[in-house]
Design a protein around this motif. Structure first.
Motif, PDB file in Angstrom:
ATOM      1  N   THR A 146       0.846  -1.189   0.000  1.00  0.00           N
ATOM      2  CA  THR A 146       0.000   0.000   0.000  1.00  0.00           C
ATOM      3  C   THR A 146       0.886   1.246   0.000  1.00  0.00           C
ATOM      4  N   ILE A 147       0.260   2.391   0.132  1.00  0.00           N
ATOM      5  CA  ILE A 147       1.020   3.635   0.205  1.00  0.00           C
ATOM      6  C   ILE A 147       1.936   3.640   1.431  1.00  0.00           C
ATOM      7  N   TYR A 148       1.553   2.918   2.458  1.00  0.00           N
ATOM      8  CA  TYR A 148       2.378   2.825   3.668  1.00  0.00           C
ATOM      9  C   TYR A 148       3.731   2.201   3.352  1.00  0.00           C
ATOM     10  N   GLU A 149       3.725   1.063   2.683  1.00  0.00           N
ATOM     11  CA  GLU A 149       4.985   0.400   2.341  1.00  0.00           C
ATOM     12  C   GLU A 149       5.838   1.274   1.421  1.00  0.00           C
ATOM     13  N   LEU A 150       5.180   2.021   0.543  1.00  0.00           N
ATOM     14  CA  LEU A 150       5.922   2.906  -0.350  1.00  0.00           C
ATOM     15  C   LEU A 150       6.617   4.015   0.434  1.00  0.00           C
ATOM     16  N   LEU A 151       5.892   4.655   1.339  1.00  0.00           N
ATOM     17  CA  LEU A 151       6.437   5.796   2.062  1.00  0.00           C
ATOM     18  C   LEU A 151       7.566   5.423   3.020  1.00  0.00           C
ATOM     19  N   ILE A 152       7.493   4.242   3.612  1.00  0.00           N
ATOM     20  CA  ILE A 152       8.544   3.867   4.565  1.00  0.00           C
ATOM     21  C   ILE A 152       9.679   3.098   3.894  1.00  0.00           C
ATOM     22  N   GLY A 153       9.591   2.931   2.573  1.00  0.00           N
ATOM     23  CA  GLY A 153      10.700   2.350   1.832  1.00  0.00           C
ATOM     24  C   GLY A 153      10.740   0.838   1.764  1.00  0.00           C
ATOM     25  N   GLU A 154       9.621   0.191   2.074  1.00  0.00           N
ATOM     26  CA  GLU A 154       9.587  -1.270   2.027  1.00  0.00           C
ATOM     27  C   GLU A 154       9.142  -1.805   0.667  1.00  0.00           C
ATOM     28  N   ALA A 155       8.683  -0.923  -0.220  1.00  0.00           N
ATOM     29  CA  ALA A 155       8.233  -1.345  -1.553  1.00  0.00           C
ATOM     30  C   ALA A 155       8.462  -0.220  -2.541  1.00  0.00           C
ATOM     31  N   GLU A 156       8.670  -0.594  -3.804  1.00  0.00           N
ATOM     32  CA  GLU A 156       8.776   0.381  -4.886  1.00  0.00           C
ATOM     33  C   GLU A 156       7.376   0.709  -5.389  1.00  0.00           C
ATOM     34  N   ILE A 157       7.249   1.819  -6.093  1.00  0.00           N
ATOM     35  CA  ILE A 157       5.923   2.276  -6.499  1.00  0.00           C
ATOM     36  C   ILE A 157       5.212   1.277  -7.406  1.00  0.00           C
ATOM     37  N   HIS A 158       5.936   0.627  -8.309  1.00  0.00           N
ATOM     38  CA  HIS A 158       5.283  -0.336  -9.201  1.00  0.00           C
ATOM     39  C   HIS A 158       4.733  -1.544  -8.432  1.00  0.00           C
ATOM     40  N   ASP A 159       5.339  -1.842  -7.276  1.00  0.00           N
ATOM     41  CA  ASP A 159       4.863  -2.952  -6.461  1.00  0.00           C
ATOM     42  C   ASP A 159       3.547  -2.616  -5.761  1.00  0.00           C
ATOM     43  N   CYS A 160       3.240  -1.334  -5.646  1.00  0.00           N
ATOM     44  CA  CYS A 160       2.068  -0.883  -4.888  1.00  0.00           C
ATOM     45  C   CYS A 160       0.855  -0.595  -5.769  1.00  0.00           C
ATOM     46  N   ILE A 161       1.073  -0.488  -7.072  1.00  0.00           N
ATOM     47  CA  ILE A 161      -0.010  -0.107  -7.981  1.00  0.00           C
ATOM     48  C   ILE A 161      -0.883  -1.314  -8.321  1.00  0.00           C
ATOM     49  N   ILE A 162      -2.173  -1.148  -8.136  1.00  0.00           N
ATOM     50  CA  ILE A 162      -3.157  -2.179  -8.483  1.00  0.00           C
ATOM     51  C   ILE A 162      -3.949  -1.702  -9.698  1.00  0.00           C
ATOM     52  N   GLN A 163      -3.997  -2.525 -10.732  1.00  0.00           N
ATOM     53  CA  GLN A 163      -4.803  -2.201 -11.900  1.00  0.00           C
ATOM     54  C   GLN A 163      -6.270  -2.483 -11.587  1.00  0.00           C
ATOM     55  N   HIS A 164      -7.107  -1.472 -11.705  1.00  0.00           N
ATOM     56  CA  HIS A 164      -8.534  -1.625 -11.427  1.00  0.00           C
ATOM     57  C   HIS A 164      -9.232  -2.306 -12.596  1.00  0.00           C
ATOM     58  N   ASP A 165     -10.412  -2.859 -12.329  1.00  0.00           N
ATOM     59  CA  ASP A 165     -11.214  -3.458 -13.397  1.00  0.00           C
ATOM     60  C   ASP A 165     -11.646  -2.422 -14.427  1.00  0.00           C
ATOM     61  N   ILE A 166     -11.756  -1.164 -13.994  1.00  0.00           N
ATOM     62  CA  ILE A 166     -12.083  -0.087 -14.926  1.00  0.00           C
ATOM     63  C   ILE A 166     -10.865   0.175 -15.809  1.00  0.00           C
ATOM     64  N   LYS A 167     -11.056   0.134 -17.084  1.00  0.00           N
ATOM     65  CA  LYS A 167      -9.959   0.373 -18.019  1.00  0.00           C
ATOM     66  C   LYS A 167      -9.349   1.749 -17.774  1.00  0.00           C
ATOM     67  N   ASN A 168      -8.033   1.822 -17.829  1.00  0.00           N
ATOM     68  CA  ASN A 168      -7.251   3.056 -17.677  1.00  0.00           C
ATOM     69  C   ASN A 168      -7.128   3.541 -16.234  1.00  0.00           C
ATOM     70  N   LEU A 169      -7.677   2.799 -15.272  1.00  0.00           N
ATOM     71  CA  LEU A 169      -7.651   3.245 -13.882  1.00  0.00           C
ATOM     72  C   LEU A 169      -6.793   2.318 -13.013  1.00  0.00           C
ATOM     73  N   SER A 170      -5.860   2.904 -12.274  1.00  0.00           N
ATOM     74  CA  SER A 170      -5.019   2.175 -11.321  1.00  0.00           C
ATOM     75  C   SER A 170      -5.086   2.880  -9.969  1.00  0.00           C
ATOM     76  N   ILE A 171      -4.709   2.167  -8.921  1.00  0.00           N
ATOM     77  CA  ILE A 171      -4.779   2.751  -7.578  1.00  0.00           C
ATOM     78  C   ILE A 171      -3.653   2.222  -6.699  1.00  0.00           C
ATOM     79  N   ILE A 172      -3.125   3.093  -5.860  1.00  0.00           N
ATOM     80  CA  ILE A 172      -2.273   2.689  -4.737  1.00  0.00           C
ATOM     81  C   ILE A 172      -3.139   2.823  -3.502  1.00  0.00           C
ATOM     82  N   PRO A 173      -3.514   1.704  -2.881  1.00  0.00           N
ATOM     83  CA  PRO A 173      -4.473   1.754  -1.767  1.00  0.00           C
ATOM     84  C   PRO A 173      -3.838   2.181  -0.447  1.00  0.00           C
ATOM     85  N   ALA A 174      -4.701   2.400   0.536  1.00  0.00           N
ATOM     86  CA  ALA A 174      -4.269   2.722   1.895  1.00  0.00           C
ATOM     87  C   ALA A 174      -5.137   1.965   2.878  1.00  0.00           C
TER      88      ALA A 174
END
Length: 279
Positions: free
Chosen positions: A59-87
């Motif tokens: 999630t955004i938590y892992e990204l901010l504290i350095g435990e994950a890279e941004i591409h690891d946090c992005i989830i592709q939504h079922d809606i075309k063209n929409l992605s999300i980094i959750p919290a």
């Protein structure tokens, strides 16, 4: 990088999350590639888009504290063209950890450089408070959209928000601008809505969007089903309003702000036109 927009207001309950969810869906519907970043520990944007936030691996938590890279946090939504980094609620503890890090207000800004060619819009749902999370969003953003509820206390907390924006401009992000004020939960049947529009225009001297979001039952129901209004009830007045708002956001800064005269005639005309099809 496309446009990075923070949706912010330090007063809660003004429609920030509703705006992020539905603006993102409408932009994606218009073939714009959109990344939503939920940076509010409540995670309402994540759940409102149907994401199982508590079981998300990164999630955004892992990204901010350095435990994950941004591409690891992005989830592709079922809606075309929409992605999300959750919290989720883990993010509430991030502030204590981030306060110890050098340049802690620039973590999100630096992380977004890795996806600078992938999205047309990045929309960030900010918490209703001044915190290192809000500062990260504003430091990363090009512009800020301020949702404002059409109610008597509409200006409550906005002085503090403006002060926060000025601090960020002075110390962290001199290019940051207020893109505009979006009126939400508006009821054309009352004179109060028009008075609020007048008051904000005269007090803030900021750009106000032509689109006004109505108080709409279907719009309020949609998040509980994990759907944007365009999927939950695409013919509702709420869906129509957010589609029009998306068009304004795409056109920014070409569309000029509307001004209200001393008698509120312009505001009354705009509100009446927008709500003529309200349900």
């Amino acid at each position: 990088m496309g446009r990075i927009i923070a949706i912010a207001n330090q007063k809660g309950g003004v429609g920030k999350t509703t705006t992020v969810i539905n603006l993102a869906a409408c932009l994606a519907e218009k073939s714009k590639k959109v990344l939503v970043i939920d940076i509010d520990p409540q995670g309402n944007t994540s759940s409102g888009l149907g994401i199982d936030k508590n079981n998300a691996e990164n999630t955004i938590y892992e990204l901010l504290i350095g435990e994950a890279e941004i591409h690891d946090c992005i989830i592709q939504h079922d809606i075309k063209n929409l992605s999300i980094i959750p919290a989720n609620m883990n993010l509430a503890g991030a502030e204590i950890e981030l306060i110890q890090l050098e340049n802690n207000n620039e973590i999100l800004k630096n992380s977004l450089k890795a996806v600078d060619q992938e999205f047309d819009f990045v929309l960030m749902d900010c918490p209703p408070s001044l915190s290192v999370l809000t500062m990260n969003a504003m430091t990363a953003a090009n512009t800020i959209i301020v949702p404002l509820q059409c109610e008597y206390y509409a200006l409550e907390g906005l002085t503090q928000l403006m002060h926060t924006i000025e601090l960020v401009q002075d110390r962290l992000n001199p290019e940051l601008k207020i893109e505009g004020v979006l009126f939400t939960m508006c009821d054309v049947r009352t004179n109060l809505s028009i008075q609020v529009v007048e008051n904000v225009q005269q007090t803030l001297k900021q750009r106000i969007y032509h689109t006004v979001i109505p108080r709409n039952v279907r719009l309020a129901e949609a998040p509980s089903h994990g759907l944007p209004i365009t999927l939950y009830d695409r013919s509702s007045s709420g869906a129509d309003a957010y589609r029009k708002f998306a068009e304004e956001v795409i056109a920014y800064p070409k569309i000029k702000a509307f001004k209200v005269d001393k008698n509120g005639k312009d505001a009354a005309s705009i509100l009446s036109r927008i709500f003529s099809k309200s349900k």
